[in-house]
Design an enzyme around this catalytic site. Structure first.
Site, PDB file in Angstrom:
ATOM      1  N   ASN A   6       0.857  -1.186   0.000  1.00 28.48           N
ATOM      2  CA  ASN A   6       0.000   0.000   0.000  1.00 28.48           C
ATOM      3  C   ASN A   6       0.901   1.247   0.000  1.00 28.48           C
ATOM      4  OD1 ASN A   6      -1.390   2.271   1.156  1.00 28.48           O
ATOM      5  ND2 ASN A   6      -3.036   0.901   1.743  1.00 28.48           N
ATOM      6  N   ASP A   8      -0.097   4.490   0.099  1.00 29.75           N
ATOM      7  CA  ASP A   8      -0.759   5.715   0.589  1.00 29.75           C
ATOM      8  C   ASP A   8       0.194   6.664   1.300  1.00 29.75           C
ATOM      9  OD1 ASP A   8      -3.109   4.545  -0.226  1.00 29.75           O
ATOM     10  OD2 ASP A   8      -3.909   4.231   1.791  1.00 29.75           O
ATOM     11  N   HIS A   9       1.046   6.087   2.154  1.00 32.57           N
ATOM     12  CA  HIS A   9       1.827   6.983   3.019  1.00 32.57           C
ATOM     13  C   HIS A   9       3.037   7.603   2.336  1.00 32.57           C
ATOM     14  CE1 HIS A   9      -1.040   6.506   6.030  1.00 32.57           C
ATOM     15  NE2 HIS A   9      -0.858   5.211   6.132  1.00 32.57           N
ATOM     16  N   HIS A  42      -5.566   3.871  -1.416  1.00 33.68           N
ATOM     17  CA  HIS A  42      -6.892   4.208  -0.887  1.00 33.68           C
ATOM     18  C   HIS A  42      -7.214   5.632  -1.301  1.00 33.68           C
ATOM     19  CE1 HIS A  42      -9.628   4.371   2.975  1.00 33.68           C
ATOM     20  NE2 HIS A  42     -10.253   4.772   1.893  1.00 33.68           N
ATOM     21  N   ARG A  44      -9.371   8.439  -0.720  1.00 35.39           N
ATOM     22  CA  ARG A  44     -10.339   8.882   0.288  1.00 35.39           C
ATOM     23  C   ARG A  44     -11.151  10.049  -0.233  1.00 35.39           C
ATOM     24  NH1 ARG A  44     -10.266   8.024   5.703  1.00 35.39           N
ATOM     25  NH2 ARG A  44      -8.962   6.310   6.360  1.00 35.39           N
ATOM     26  N   ARG A  48      -6.795  12.975   1.250  1.00 31.84           N
ATOM     27  CA  ARG A  48      -5.733  13.420   2.169  1.00 31.84           C
ATOM     28  C   ARG A  48      -4.354  12.888   1.781  1.00 31.84           C
ATOM     29  NH1 ARG A  48      -7.283  10.093   7.581  1.00 31.84           N
ATOM     30  NH2 ARG A  48      -9.289  11.082   7.192  1.00 31.84           N
ATOM     31  N   HIS A  49      -4.307  11.781   1.041  1.00 31.46           N
ATOM     32  CA  HIS A  49      -2.993  11.310   0.568  1.00 31.46           C
ATOM     33  C   HIS A  49      -3.058  11.000  -0.936  1.00 31.46           C
ATOM     34  CE1 HIS A  49      -4.986   7.634   1.819  1.00 31.46           C
ATOM     35  NE2 HIS A  49      -4.608   7.703   3.090  1.00 31.46           N
ATOM     36  N   GLU A  69      -8.662   0.787  -2.867  1.00 31.76           N
ATOM     37  CA  GLU A  69      -9.508   0.809  -1.664  1.00 31.76           C
ATOM     38  C   GLU A  69     -10.382   2.035  -1.726  1.00 31.76           C
ATOM     39  OE1 GLU A  69      -7.513   0.901   2.069  1.00 31.76           O
ATOM     40  OE2 GLU A  69      -6.373  -0.875   1.584  1.00 31.76           O
ATOM     41  N   THR A  99      -7.005   6.537  10.312  1.00 32.71           N
ATOM     42  CA  THR A  99      -6.883   5.479   9.304  1.00 32.71           C
ATOM     43  C   THR A  99      -8.174   4.662   9.385  1.00 32.71           C
ATOM     44  OG1 THR A  99      -5.577   3.585   8.587  1.00 32.71           O
ATOM     45  CG2 THR A  99      -5.615   4.004  10.947  1.00 32.71           C
ATOM     46  N   THR A 100      -8.348   3.676   8.485  1.00 26.59           N
ATOM     47  CA  THR A 100      -9.574   2.880   8.510  1.00 26.59           C
ATOM     48  C   THR A 100      -9.681   2.182   9.861  1.00 26.59           C
ATOM     49  OG1 THR A 100      -9.060   2.483   6.197  1.00 26.59           O
ATOM     50  CG2 THR A 100     -10.892   1.235   7.121  1.00 26.59           C
ATOM     51  N   GLU A 150     -11.041  -9.304   2.966  1.00 27.22           N
ATOM     52  CA  GLU A 150      -9.783  -8.932   3.619  1.00 27.22           C
ATOM     53  C   GLU A 150     -10.077  -8.826   5.107  1.00 27.22           C
ATOM     54  OE1 GLU A 150      -7.506  -5.611   2.044  1.00 27.22           O
ATOM     55  OE2 GLU A 150      -6.564  -5.315   4.004  1.00 27.22           O
ATOM     56  N   HIS A 190      -3.888  -4.517   7.805  1.00 31.35           N
ATOM     57  CA  HIS A 190      -4.036  -3.384   8.724  1.00 31.35           C
ATOM     58  C   HIS A 190      -3.163  -3.582   9.953  1.00 31.35           C
ATOM     59  CE1 HIS A 190      -6.065   0.407   9.311  1.00 31.35           C
ATOM     60  NE2 HIS A 190      -5.735   0.209  10.570  1.00 31.35           N
ATOM     61  N   GLY A 191      -2.180  -2.721  10.066  1.00 34.90           N
ATOM     62  CA  GLY A 191      -1.311  -2.741  11.240  1.00 34.90           C
ATOM     63  C   GLY A 191      -0.274  -3.851  11.220  1.00 34.90           C
ATOM     64  N   GLY A 212       1.154  -1.413   4.341  1.00 33.01           N
ATOM     65  CA  GLY A 212       1.575  -0.091   3.903  1.00 33.01           C
ATOM     66  C   GLY A 212       2.503   0.609   4.876  1.00 33.01           C
ATOM     67  N   HIS A 213       1.951   1.031   6.007  1.00 35.63           N
ATOM     68  CA  HIS A 213       2.670   1.930   6.906  1.00 35.63           C
ATOM     69  C   HIS A 213       4.044   1.398   7.318  1.00 35.63           C
ATOM     70  CE1 HIS A 213       3.462   4.095  10.699  1.00 35.63           C
ATOM     71  NE2 HIS A 213       2.915   5.098  10.043  1.00 35.63           N
TER      72      HIS A 213
HETATM   73  N1  PXP Z   1      -5.956  -2.958   4.311  1.00 40.73           N
HETATM   74  C1  PXP Z   1      -6.893  -1.993   4.420  1.00 40.73           C
HETATM   75  C2  PXP Z   1      -8.284  -2.309   4.030  1.00 40.73           C
HETATM   76  C3  PXP Z   1      -6.542  -0.694   4.866  1.00 40.73           C
HETATM   77  O1  PXP Z   1      -7.488   0.258   4.956  1.00 40.73           O
HETATM   78  C4  PXP Z   1      -5.190  -0.424   5.180  1.00 40.73           C
HETATM   79  C5  PXP Z   1      -4.793   0.949   5.616  1.00 40.73           C
HETATM   80  O2  PXP Z   1      -4.939   1.840   4.570  1.00 40.73           O
HETATM   81  C6  PXP Z   1      -4.253  -1.460   5.024  1.00 40.73           C
HETATM   82  C7  PXP Z   1      -4.657  -2.734   4.611  1.00 40.73           C
HETATM   83  C8  PXP Z   1      -2.802  -1.259   5.308  1.00 40.73           C
HETATM   84  O3  PXP Z   1      -2.626  -0.984   6.654  1.00 40.73           O
HETATM   85  P1  PXP Z   1      -1.197  -0.546   7.173  1.00 40.73           P
HETATM   86  O4  PXP Z   1      -0.890   0.784   6.537  1.00 40.73           O
HETATM   87  O5  PXP Z   1      -1.398  -0.455   8.649  1.00 40.73           O
HETATM   88  O6  PXP Z   1      -0.225  -1.599   6.757  1.00 40.73           O
END
Ligand code: PXP
Length: 247
Positions: A6, A8-9, A42, A44, A48-49, A69, A99-100, A150, A190-191, A212-213
Site C-alpha cells: 500500500n 498511501d503513506h 486508498h 479517500r 488526504r494522501h 480501496e 486510518t480505517t 480482507e 491493517h497494522g 503499507g505503513h
Molecule cells: N488494508 C486496508 C483495508 C486498509 O485500509 C489499510 C490501511 O490503509 C491497510 C490494509 C494497510 O494498513 P497498514 O498501513 O497499517 O499496513
C-alpha cells in the site's frame, strides 16, 4: 502468501508539503520490481494522501494487480468504473478517523453493498470486502457475491499482551478457514509489521497480505526496494513455519 504494498503513506509525505514528491507512483514501480504481487492505494473522499491523478497513473504503470480501496459511494464507484482497477476493496470511511478504523458492516448494509458489488462485477472488477473476522460478516460477504474478504488484523496488531494476540490470531484463523469454505478468497491487512507478520503466515487460508505503513516507515532508513524485500523474506520464512491448528 502474496504481498501487496500500500503506497498511501508515500503520498502522505508528499502532501505534508503539498508538492509533487515523493511520488507514490515511483514507489509502486519499485515495489513491483522488488517482488510485490500487487499495489494498493486508498482514494479517500477528502483526498488526504492519494489523489485522482495517482490512481490514474497507477492504473497505467502497475503491471501486477492494482487494488483500489474506497468507500462504497457513488463518486467512488464512478471513478472505479472509469479507472478499472483489477480489484476494488470496499472499506468503511469516516472523515475524522486517522486510518480505517473498523471493518465494513456487511450484515447491516447488505442491500446497498450487493448493488455496488454487481455494478463493479459488470465492469469486470473483482470485489474484496474489508471485514472483521466475524462469521456473520463473512456469510453476508459470500451472500452478496464478494470474491475476496480482507480480514481486519487491527485487533491482532494492537493487542497489548501475548495472550490477547494469540486469541486474535485464532479468531483470524477460524474466520479465514470459514471464509475459504464459503468459497471466498482470503486476504488480511491493517497494522501488520515486520515484528508481527510471522504468526499471520502460519494461517494457511490467508493467501494475501496488504501492508503499507510499516513498509513505508522502514523505507525511510533502508530504501523502498529493500523494505519490500525484507517483508517478502519474512513472509517466505513464515510460510515454512508449522501451520496453526484449528482450535
Ligand atoms: N488494508 C486496508 C483495508 C486498509 O485500509 C489499510 C490501511 O490503509 C491497510 C490494509 C494497510 O494498513 P497498514 O498501513 O497499517 O499496513
Amino acid at each position: 502468501m502474496e504481498l501487496s504494498v500500500n503506497v498511501d503513506h508515500v503520498a502522505t509525505v508528499r502532501e505534508a508539503r503539498g508538492g509533487t514528491q515523493p511520488d507514490p507512483v515511483y514507489a509502486a514501480m519499485i515495489a513491483e520490481m522488488a517482488g510485490a504481487a500487487g499495489i494498493v492505494c486508498h482514494l479517500r473522499e477528502d483526498r488526504r494522501h492519494i489523489n485522482d491523478r495517482d490512481v490514474r497513473l497507477l492504473r497505467e504503470v502497475v503491471k501486477t494487480r492494482l487494488n483500489l480501496e474506497m468507500a462504497a459511494t457513488e463518486e467512488m464507484v464512478r471513478i472505479a468504473r472509469d479507472v478499472l482497477p483489477d480489484v476494488v476493496t470496499l472499506v468503511p470511511e469516516r472523515r475524522q478517523e486517522r486510518t480505517t478504523e473498523g471493518g465494513l458492516n456487511v450484515v447491516e448494509h447488505r442491500h446497498s453493498l450487493r448493488e455496488v458489488v454487481e455494478i463493479l462485477h459488470k465492469a469486470d472488477i473483482q470485489v474484496s470486502l474489508f471485514v472483521e473476522p466475524v462469521l456473520e460478516q463473512l456469510e453476508a460477504a459470500a451472500d452478496i457475491g464478494a470474491d475476496i474478504v480482507e480480514l481486519h488484523t487491527g485487533h491482532y496488531a494492537n493487542a497489548t499482551s501475548e495472550r490477547a494476540a494469540q486469541q486474535e490470531l485464532y479468531r483470524l484463523h477460524n474466520a479465514a478457514e470459514f471464509a475459504r469454505r464459503l468459497g471466498l478468497r482470503v486476504a488480511a491487512g491493517h497494522g501488520l509489521t515486520y515484528e508481527n507478520i510471522l504468526p499471520i503466515c502460519r494461517i494457511p487460508a490467508i493467501e494475501h497480505v496488504s501492508i503499507g505503513h510499516a513498509i513505508v516507515g522502514r523505507a525511510l532508513f533502508v530504501g523502498f526496494e529493500r523494505a519490500v524485500r525484507q517483508m517478502l523474506e519474512l513472509i517466505r520464512y513464515g510460510r515454512l513455519l508449522p501451520p496453526l491448528e484449528l482450535r
